[in-house]
Design an enzyme around this catalytic site. Sequence first.
Site, PDB file in Angstrom:
ATOM      1  N   LYS A  36      -4.630  -1.607  15.811  1.00 52.39           N
ATOM      2  CA  LYS A  36      -5.329  -0.754  14.850  1.00 52.39           C
ATOM      3  C   LYS A  36      -6.473   0.024  15.511  1.00 52.39           C
ATOM      4  O   LYS A  36      -6.800   1.139  15.084  1.00 52.39           O
ATOM      5  CB  LYS A  36      -5.836  -1.585  13.676  1.00 52.39           C
ATOM      6  CG  LYS A  36      -4.714  -2.132  12.802  1.00 52.39           C
ATOM      7  CD  LYS A  36      -3.821  -1.012  12.251  1.00 52.39           C
ATOM      8  CE  LYS A  36      -2.760  -1.516  11.306  1.00 52.39           C
ATOM      9  NZ  LYS A  36      -1.957  -0.430  10.705  1.00 52.39           N
ATOM     10  N   TYR A  51      -3.320  -7.658  16.520  1.00 52.36           N
ATOM     11  CA  TYR A  51      -3.388  -6.734  15.385  1.00 52.36           C
ATOM     12  C   TYR A  51      -4.563  -5.775  15.544  1.00 52.36           C
ATOM     13  O   TYR A  51      -4.434  -4.562  15.340  1.00 52.36           O
ATOM     14  CB  TYR A  51      -3.522  -7.527  14.087  1.00 52.36           C
ATOM     15  CG  TYR A  51      -3.529  -6.677  12.840  1.00 52.36           C
ATOM     16  CD1 TYR A  51      -2.367  -6.049  12.396  1.00 52.36           C
ATOM     17  CD2 TYR A  51      -4.697  -6.500  12.104  1.00 52.36           C
ATOM     18  CE1 TYR A  51      -2.368  -5.264  11.249  1.00 52.36           C
ATOM     19  CE2 TYR A  51      -4.706  -5.714  10.956  1.00 52.36           C
ATOM     20  CZ  TYR A  51      -3.538  -5.100  10.542  1.00 52.36           C
ATOM     21  OH  TYR A  51      -3.548  -4.327   9.409  1.00 52.36           O
ATOM     22  N   SER A  99      -7.121   0.036   9.807  1.00 53.32           N
ATOM     23  CA  SER A  99      -7.620  -1.253   9.317  1.00 53.32           C
ATOM     24  C   SER A  99      -9.064  -1.426   9.741  1.00 53.32           C
ATOM     25  O   SER A  99      -9.498  -0.904  10.773  1.00 53.32           O
ATOM     26  CB  SER A  99      -6.790  -2.406   9.872  1.00 53.32           C
ATOM     27  OG  SER A  99      -7.404  -3.661   9.589  1.00 53.32           O
ATOM     28  N   THR A 138      -9.387  -6.638   3.992  1.00 52.46           N
ATOM     29  CA  THR A 138      -8.263  -7.512   3.652  1.00 52.46           C
ATOM     30  C   THR A 138      -7.758  -7.148   2.263  1.00 52.46           C
ATOM     31  O   THR A 138      -8.481  -7.270   1.274  1.00 52.46           O
ATOM     32  CB  THR A 138      -8.676  -8.990   3.689  1.00 52.46           C
ATOM     33  OG1 THR A 138      -9.211  -9.285   4.985  1.00 52.46           O
ATOM     34  CG2 THR A 138      -7.482  -9.881   3.431  1.00 52.46           C
ATOM     35  N   ASP A 175      13.705   2.890  10.628  1.00 52.79           N
ATOM     36  CA  ASP A 175      12.958   1.886  11.380  1.00 52.79           C
ATOM     37  C   ASP A 175      12.036   2.660  12.307  1.00 52.79           C
ATOM     38  O   ASP A 175      12.508   3.357  13.209  1.00 52.79           O
ATOM     39  CB  ASP A 175      13.924   1.009  12.172  1.00 52.79           C
ATOM     40  CG  ASP A 175      13.224  -0.046  13.018  1.00 52.79           C
ATOM     41  OD1 ASP A 175      11.974  -0.041  13.087  1.00 52.79           O
ATOM     42  OD2 ASP A 175      13.925  -0.865  13.639  1.00 52.79           O
ATOM     43  N   ILE A 231       0.826  -1.197   0.000  1.00 51.08           N
ATOM     44  CA  ILE A 231       0.000   0.000   0.000  1.00 51.08           C
ATOM     45  C   ILE A 231       0.865   1.254   0.000  1.00 51.08           C
ATOM     46  O   ILE A 231       0.537   2.248  -0.649  1.00 51.08           O
ATOM     47  CB  ILE A 231      -0.956  -0.012   1.209  1.00 51.08           C
ATOM     48  CG1 ILE A 231      -2.016  -1.113   1.032  1.00 51.08           C
ATOM     49  CG2 ILE A 231      -1.618   1.348   1.403  1.00 51.08           C
ATOM     50  CD1 ILE A 231      -2.851  -1.370   2.275  1.00 51.08           C
ATOM     51  N   ASN A 255       2.106   4.888   7.088  1.00 53.44           N
ATOM     52  CA  ASN A 255       1.625   3.623   6.542  1.00 53.44           C
ATOM     53  C   ASN A 255       2.374   2.405   7.085  1.00 53.44           C
ATOM     54  O   ASN A 255       1.843   1.296   7.064  1.00 53.44           O
ATOM     55  CB  ASN A 255       1.744   3.654   5.020  1.00 53.44           C
ATOM     56  CG  ASN A 255       1.471   2.323   4.394  1.00 53.44           C
ATOM     57  OD1 ASN A 255       0.322   1.880   4.297  1.00 53.44           O
ATOM     58  ND2 ASN A 255       2.523   1.633   3.967  1.00 53.44           N
ATOM     59  N   ASP A 262      11.659   3.629   4.738  1.00 53.74           N
ATOM     60  CA  ASP A 262      11.459   2.187   4.673  1.00 53.74           C
ATOM     61  C   ASP A 262      12.712   1.485   5.189  1.00 53.74           C
ATOM     62  O   ASP A 262      13.814   2.054   5.164  1.00 53.74           O
ATOM     63  CB  ASP A 262      11.186   1.745   3.227  1.00 53.74           C
ATOM     64  CG  ASP A 262      10.453   0.422   3.144  1.00 53.74           C
ATOM     65  OD1 ASP A 262       9.211   0.443   2.995  1.00 53.74           O
ATOM     66  OD2 ASP A 262      11.101  -0.624   3.250  1.00 53.74           O
TER      67      ASP A 262
END
Length: 258
Positions: free
Chosen positions: A153, A149, A136, A181, A57, A22, A84, A41
């Site tokens: 979120k 998870y 999410s 998903t 990180d 994404i 993200n 990243d």
Amino acid sequence: MTGEGGEFARLKALVTGGASGIGLATATLLAERGARVACLDLRPDAAPEPLLGFAADVADDPSVREAVAAAAQALGGIDVLVNNAGIGARGTVESNPDDEWHRVLDVNVVGIVRVTRAALPHLRASPHAVIVNTCSIAATAGLPDRALYSASKGAVQSLTLAMAADHLREGIRVNCVNPGTADTPWVRRLLEAAEDPTAELAALQARQPLGRLVSANEVAAAIAYLASPLAGSTTGSVLAVDGGMQGLRPRPAADRPD
């Protein structure tokens, strides 16, 4: 370094986790619409031109501060921040040890805090300042085998609303997207590890009313909308991109009248 014209012309964007999934779809779309884009990243070299890659990180504050400062210098400021970067987790509350709970919450929640904290001085200097967090559908829908998870979120969604209130008077908009998903590298790894990948994919598709996985490009389009100057009155909003999973309760095909 940018596309010609577009609503993001002359704007500078920073995307965490921007070298894949994404994040990469979002960074690419923003660049196509005129933004100069830097990606933070763990693998910055994976970000293709015209994107700029910086190693960071999000679980390490000095790494984040150094990368955000370098990105802001290279871009000439920061107008758009897309938080993200994140990691997944499986299991019930019994499945993961304390260390894993701390690790996932540190990346998914405190990672947003670290990056935002480092970017805020640059955002405050922008006439078009906006933050979009990738959350999410797990924040609002009880999904099996996703306790850790989902907890992370749920915190991201609440954090988004609090940030929107805190920074409203500074002219900084804050929103989040809640993908269902999505067809991402993490989901593909889950499928590969499943006993029956075909059956698992069918189950993931079936729980979304549209009957398929969400694409990374569809999530990127939602992020771009929230980040755009065209959405200047949108803040403190949660945009679901979930194939109808959160709000729709369609009847099973067998129950539909002919």
